[in-house]
Design a protein around this motif. Sequence first.
Motif, PDB file in Angstrom:
ATOM      1  N   ALA A 246      24.290  33.727  49.451  1.00  0.00           N
ATOM      2  CA  ALA A 246      24.606  35.043  48.897  1.00  0.00           C
ATOM      3  C   ALA A 246      23.820  35.267  47.612  1.00  0.00           C
ATOM      4  CB  ALA A 246      26.105  35.159  48.637  1.00  0.00           C
ATOM      5  N   HIS A 247      23.760  34.238  46.763  1.00  0.00           N
ATOM      6  CA  HIS A 247      22.990  34.335  45.529  1.00  0.00           C
ATOM      7  C   HIS A 247      21.505  34.540  45.818  1.00  0.00           C
ATOM      8  CE1 HIS A 247      26.246  32.099  42.952  1.00  0.00           C
ATOM      9  NE2 HIS A 247      26.569  33.348  43.232  1.00  0.00           N
ATOM     10  N   GLN A 248      21.011  33.879  46.845  1.00  0.00           N
ATOM     11  CA  GLN A 248      19.607  34.056  47.204  1.00  0.00           C
ATOM     12  C   GLN A 248      19.316  35.482  47.651  1.00  0.00           C
ATOM     13  OE1 GLN A 248      18.964  31.016  50.187  1.00  0.00           O
ATOM     14  NE2 GLN A 248      19.222  29.339  48.713  1.00  0.00           N
ATOM     15  N   HIS A 249      20.331  36.152  48.183  1.00  0.00           N
ATOM     16  CA  HIS A 249      20.199  37.555  48.586  1.00  0.00           C
ATOM     17  C   HIS A 249      20.486  38.508  47.426  1.00  0.00           C
ATOM     18  CE1 HIS A 249      20.216  36.028  52.730  1.00  0.00           C
ATOM     19  NE2 HIS A 249      19.846  37.238  53.131  1.00  0.00           N
ATOM     20  N   GLY A 250      20.700  37.972  46.235  1.00  0.00           N
ATOM     21  CA  GLY A 250      20.988  38.808  45.076  1.00  0.00           C
ATOM     22  C   GLY A 250      22.407  39.336  45.051  1.00  0.00           C
ATOM     23  N   MET A 251      23.324  38.629  45.710  1.00  0.00           N
ATOM     24  CA  MET A 251      24.723  39.059  45.784  1.00  0.00           C
ATOM     25  C   MET A 251      25.625  38.134  44.984  1.00  0.00           C
ATOM     26  SD  MET A 251      24.919  39.771  49.882  1.00  0.00           S
ATOM     27  CE  MET A 251      23.588  40.637  50.738  1.00  0.00           C
ATOM     28  N   ARG A 252      26.548  38.722  44.242  1.00  0.00           N
ATOM     29  CA  ARG A 252      27.572  37.970  43.532  1.00  0.00           C
ATOM     30  C   ARG A 252      28.783  37.790  44.452  1.00  0.00           C
ATOM     31  NH1 ARG A 252      25.986  36.160  38.212  1.00  0.00           N
ATOM     32  NH2 ARG A 252      24.172  37.446  37.684  1.00  0.00           N
ATOM     33  N   VAL A 253      29.544  36.714  44.203  1.00  0.00           N
ATOM     34  CA  VAL A 253      30.699  36.392  45.046  1.00  0.00           C
ATOM     35  C   VAL A 253      31.964  36.340  44.198  1.00  0.00           C
ATOM     36  CG1 VAL A 253      31.756  34.701  46.581  1.00  0.00           C
ATOM     37  CG2 VAL A 253      29.282  35.106  46.685  1.00  0.00           C
ATOM     38  N   MET A 254      32.940  37.164  44.555  1.00  0.00           N
ATOM     39  CA  MET A 254      34.247  37.154  43.909  1.00  0.00           C
ATOM     40  C   MET A 254      35.298  36.805  44.962  1.00  0.00           C
ATOM     41  SD  MET A 254      36.219  40.255  41.877  1.00  0.00           S
ATOM     42  CE  MET A 254      35.158  40.150  40.427  1.00  0.00           C
ATOM     43  N   VAL A 255      36.321  36.056  44.552  1.00  0.00           N
ATOM     44  CA  VAL A 255      37.373  35.630  45.474  1.00  0.00           C
ATOM     45  C   VAL A 255      38.719  36.090  44.936  1.00  0.00           C
ATOM     46  CG1 VAL A 255      38.506  33.661  46.573  1.00  0.00           C
ATOM     47  CG2 VAL A 255      36.034  33.605  46.165  1.00  0.00           C
ATOM     48  N   ASP A 340      30.229  27.464  42.295  1.00  0.00           N
ATOM     49  CA  ASP A 340      29.447  28.468  41.555  1.00  0.00           C
ATOM     50  C   ASP A 340      29.803  29.907  41.934  1.00  0.00           C
ATOM     51  OD1 ASP A 340      27.590  29.188  39.606  1.00  0.00           O
ATOM     52  OD2 ASP A 340      25.946  29.316  41.048  1.00  0.00           O
ATOM     53  N   ILE A 341      31.084  30.170  42.184  1.00  0.00           N
ATOM     54  CA  ILE A 341      31.480  31.552  42.433  1.00  0.00           C
ATOM     55  C   ILE A 341      31.336  32.357  41.142  1.00  0.00           C
ATOM     56  CG2 ILE A 341      33.034  30.941  44.316  1.00  0.00           C
ATOM     57  CD1 ILE A 341      35.377  31.349  42.368  1.00  0.00           C
ATOM     58  N   ASP A 342      31.360  33.683  41.256  1.00  0.00           N
ATOM     59  CA  ASP A 342      31.056  34.559  40.119  1.00  0.00           C
ATOM     60  C   ASP A 342      32.260  35.319  39.572  1.00  0.00           C
ATOM     61  OD1 ASP A 342      28.033  34.290  40.229  1.00  0.00           O
ATOM     62  OD2 ASP A 342      28.473  34.977  42.257  1.00  0.00           O
ATOM     63  N   GLY A 343      33.390  35.267  40.281  1.00  0.00           N
ATOM     64  CA  GLY A 343      34.531  36.021  39.786  1.00  0.00           C
ATOM     65  C   GLY A 343      35.814  35.719  40.531  1.00  0.00           C
ATOM     66  N   TRP A 344      36.925  35.924  39.821  1.00  0.00           N
ATOM     67  CA  TRP A 344      38.260  35.906  40.436  1.00  0.00           C
ATOM     68  C   TRP A 344      38.828  37.311  40.373  1.00  0.00           C
ATOM     69  CZ3 TRP A 344      39.287  31.918  43.203  1.00  0.00           C
ATOM     70  CH2 TRP A 344      39.064  30.596  42.777  1.00  0.00           C
ATOM     71  N   GLU A 345      39.515  37.721  41.419  1.00  0.00           N
ATOM     72  CA  GLU A 345      40.341  38.912  41.355  1.00  0.00           C
ATOM     73  C   GLU A 345      41.800  38.470  41.436  1.00  0.00           C
ATOM     74  OE1 GLU A 345      40.781  43.378  43.174  1.00  0.00           O
ATOM     75  OE2 GLU A 345      40.395  41.764  44.604  1.00  0.00           O
ATOM     76  N   ILE A 346      42.540  38.629  40.342  1.00  0.00           N
ATOM     77  CA  ILE A 346      43.919  38.167  40.260  1.00  0.00           C
ATOM     78  C   ILE A 346      44.845  39.181  40.933  1.00  0.00           C
ATOM     79  CG2 ILE A 346      45.723  37.316  38.738  1.00  0.00           C
ATOM     80  CD1 ILE A 346      43.083  35.779  38.545  1.00  0.00           C
ATOM     81  N   LEU A 347      45.545  38.768  41.975  1.00  0.00           N
ATOM     82  CA  LEU A 347      46.497  39.640  42.634  1.00  0.00           C
ATOM     83  C   LEU A 347      47.777  39.756  41.807  1.00  0.00           C
ATOM     84  CD1 LEU A 347      46.105  38.507  46.361  1.00  0.00           C
ATOM     85  CD2 LEU A 347      44.871  40.289  45.125  1.00  0.00           C
ATOM     86  N   ASN A 348      48.468  40.879  41.939  1.00  0.00           N
ATOM     87  CA  ASN A 348      49.724  41.111  41.204  1.00  0.00           C
ATOM     88  C   ASN A 348      49.543  40.883  39.705  1.00  0.00           C
ATOM     89  OD1 ASN A 348      51.087  41.707  43.548  1.00  0.00           O
ATOM     90  ND2 ASN A 348      52.815  40.372  43.087  1.00  0.00           N
ATOM     91  N   ALA A 349      48.433  41.336  39.177  1.00  0.00           N
ATOM     92  CA  ALA A 349      48.127  41.057  37.770  1.00  0.00           C
ATOM     93  C   ALA A 349      49.140  41.685  36.814  1.00  0.00           C
ATOM     94  CB  ALA A 349      46.718  41.547  37.434  1.00  0.00           C
ATOM     95  N   ASP A 350      49.840  42.734  37.253  1.00  0.00           N
ATOM     96  CA  ASP A 350      50.872  43.346  36.403  1.00  0.00           C
ATOM     97  C   ASP A 350      51.928  42.329  35.992  1.00  0.00           C
ATOM     98  OD1 ASP A 350      50.568  46.580  36.867  1.00  0.00           O
ATOM     99  OD2 ASP A 350      50.017  45.458  38.638  1.00  0.00           O
ATOM    100  N   GLU A 351      52.185  41.353  36.863  1.00  0.00           N
ATOM    101  CA  GLU A 351      53.281  40.418  36.638  1.00  0.00           C
ATOM    102  C   GLU A 351      52.823  39.097  36.032  1.00  0.00           C
ATOM    103  OE1 GLU A 351      55.744  40.069  40.117  1.00  0.00           O
ATOM    104  OE2 GLU A 351      55.464  42.164  40.658  1.00  0.00           O
ATOM    105  N   ILE A 352      51.565  39.026  35.634  1.00  0.00           N
ATOM    106  CA  ILE A 352      51.038  37.813  35.018  1.00  0.00           C
ATOM    107  C   ILE A 352      51.199  37.913  33.497  1.00  0.00           C
ATOM    108  CG2 ILE A 352      49.067  36.264  34.799  1.00  0.00           C
ATOM    109  CD1 ILE A 352      50.042  36.615  37.663  1.00  0.00           C
ATOM    110  N   ASP A 353      51.703  36.858  32.889  1.00  0.00           N
ATOM    111  CA  ASP A 353      51.876  36.832  31.441  1.00  0.00           C
ATOM    112  C   ASP A 353      50.529  37.044  30.736  1.00  0.00           C
ATOM    113  OD1 ASP A 353      53.585  35.978  28.996  1.00  0.00           O
ATOM    114  OD2 ASP A 353      51.844  34.639  28.895  1.00  0.00           O
ATOM    115  N   GLN A 354      50.498  37.958  29.754  1.00  0.00           N
ATOM    116  CA  GLN A 354      49.248  38.289  29.068  1.00  0.00           C
ATOM    117  C   GLN A 354      48.619  37.081  28.396  1.00  0.00           C
ATOM    118  OE1 GLN A 354      50.069  41.478  26.328  1.00  0.00           O
ATOM    119  NE2 GLN A 354      49.458  43.047  27.785  1.00  0.00           N
TER     120      GLN A 354
END
Length: 595
Positions: A246-255, A340-354
Motif C-alpha cells: 500500500a505504501h509503495q502505491h502511495g497509500m496510507r493505512v488506517m485501522v 508500520d501502519i499510519d493511523g488508528w480510528e478509535i471507535l466510540n471515542a465519545d466514551e473514551i477518557d480524555q
Amino acid sequence: MEKAAIYHRPESEMAYLAGKNQFRIRLRTKHADVHQVEIIYGRLDRIKQQKLAADREDMEIIRPNVEAMQCILKTDLYDYWEITIPVKVRERTQYLFHLIGDHDGELLYDTVNVRPYMADFLEKATPFNTPYYQNMFLMHSNPEWTKHTVWYQIMLDRFADGDENNEPLEKARWDLDKSTATNFYGGDLQGVIDHLDYLDELGINGIKLSPIFASYSNQKNDPVDFYDLSYMFGSKELFREFVQKAHQHGMRVMVQLPLDRMSDMALQWQDVQRLGAQSRFASWFKVRQFPVQVPDKNEDPNKYYLTVDGNIHMPKLNLQSPAVQQYLLETARYWIETFDIDGWEILNADEIDQTFLNLMTQQMHSIKADFVVMGQYQHLPNGDLAKGYIDSANNVDFYTIIHDFFVTHQLSVTEMISRINDALMKNTVYTNQTLINEVENFVTPRLISECNSEEDLARAIIAFTFMQIGIPSFMYGTEVGVTGEDVPANLAPMKWKDEEQSSSMLQFMKSAIAMRREYADLLNEGTLEWGQLSNKYRYFTLTRKYNDQKLFCLFNFGYGSVKVVIPKNSEIVLSQNLMEDENKIAQNGFVILKV
C-alpha cells in the motif's frame, strides 16, 4: 448595535496561533448589524503608562496599531470577523475591538464591557491579552499528508476474497446472499492486495480498514485478543506485505480500533467469570456486581457489567485501570512498530477518557511522528481536537447538514449555508482541516440508498463534499453503485462483475478524486465565499480562493434548470447535467470552473 450578540473568547477557536509569530483573532456580531470592525492592538499597557508620564521628554512614543477586520462568514444570526496580527515570543499583546454601526454610533469592546467609543478609551479599557508564549509553537495540526488524502473505507470481509485457504466455516455466496449481521463472505487481506492497482487507478491514497483483530463476529468489533490478527484475513506476514505494498502505491493505512471493549470469549473476561472478584483481571472491566452472570433476555443487559450498546457479548473495558491502559498502549505500539501502519480510528471515542486519549495520541506520535489518531464520534469533540488530545475526527455536523439539506430537504439553501458557516466557526482553521467529511460509514445507510438510488444526486453530494474544507471519505463500492440501507444491509459485498457495476459512477469518482487531489491545497487552505442563491429554486454558488487559484461552483438541486454563463477565460474542471448548448444546468447538476 445589538450588544448581547457581540462576543469574543480568548485562547479558543476565536484566538489562537496561526503560524510563527502570527495570531488569529475572531469576533462575532449580530448578522447585518455592524458596518465595520477595527482591532486596536499592541502593548496597550505601555501606552497607558506613557500617557501617565507624558511630562518625561525621554519617553519613547508608542502608538497602538489599528487595522480593519474582515467579515469572513455569515449565518442567519451572526457575522464573523477575522484578522491575523503579529505577536512576539515572551511578550503579551493586548487588543480591543472598535465597532462601527451604520446609523447608531461606535462601540468599544473589551474584557469587561461594551461601551460607547470615546477618544480617551485607553484610559478606561481593560484589553484582551494574547497568551504568553515561551516558544512560538503552532496550534495543533495534522501531518501534511492528511490534507491530500481521500479515504476509502473497507470492511475486510466484504471487499474481496483472495485466498481460499482461510475461509470461514460457513461462507455466504458473494453475489447471491444478502448481507446479515452474522454471515461471512470470506473477504481477506489478499483480496485487498490483489486490488491495490484498482484503488490506485481510482485515485485512492488512504485505506481505512475495519478492525482486523481475532474475533468471532464478521465486523471484528469485539476483539478476543488485541495482539492477534483474525485468521480469516490471513497471516501477520501477509498484513505486513499489505502495508508495504500500500505504501509503495502511495497509500496510507488506517485501522479501526475498538478500544473500549473485548469479546466475552477473551481470556481476561473468561477469568473474571470463573474467579469473580478474585480474578487478577477483575479491575479490567466495569463490573457492577459479583459473581458475574450473563443477564437473561428479560433482564437489563447492564445488570452485572457494563456492555457496549447493550450487547452482552461485549463487556466494556475499564479504561481508567492502569493495567488496561498499559495493555492497550502496548498493543497499539506493537502494530505500529511491527507493521508500520499510519493511523488508528478509535471507535466510540465519545466514551473514551480524555486523559487516556491524550496519553495514547502522544505515545503514538513518539513512535511515528506523522502517525494520526482519529476518533469516531457521535458528537464533535471541538476541545479535544484543538488541544491535540486527538488528531482527527469524523465531521458529525457536516454529515447531519448533508442529510438534512440534500436528502430530506429539511433545510433551505440559506439555512444550509448558515449551518455550514456556524460549524466552521466553532473550530480553528487547523481543526476544520483535520475533520473527516464522511458521506457514509459502516453504521450509516449507503449514500446512493439515502438518495433513493438517484445516482446523479449522490454524485452532486460527493462533488459538494469534495469542495469543502476537511478530508473526504467514502465507503468501498460507492464508486460502482453499491447500495444498502441500515446495518447490516449497508455492508453488502463489493461488486466486481462489470455488468453489476455503474460505469457512470466509476468514471465520475475517478474524475472527482483527481480534482480533489489536484486542488487539495486550495480546498483546505483557501477562503470560502458563498454567492448567488435561491431558496425557491434550490440553487447556489460558492467560490474557493487560494493565492492565485480560484474555483467557482454552481449547484442546482431544484426541479427546473438554472442558466449559467461560462466565461471564456475559464476551464470546466468537473460538471454534471450541464447543457452547454443551452447554457443551463438541470436538476442535481453542477459545474466547477477554474477561473
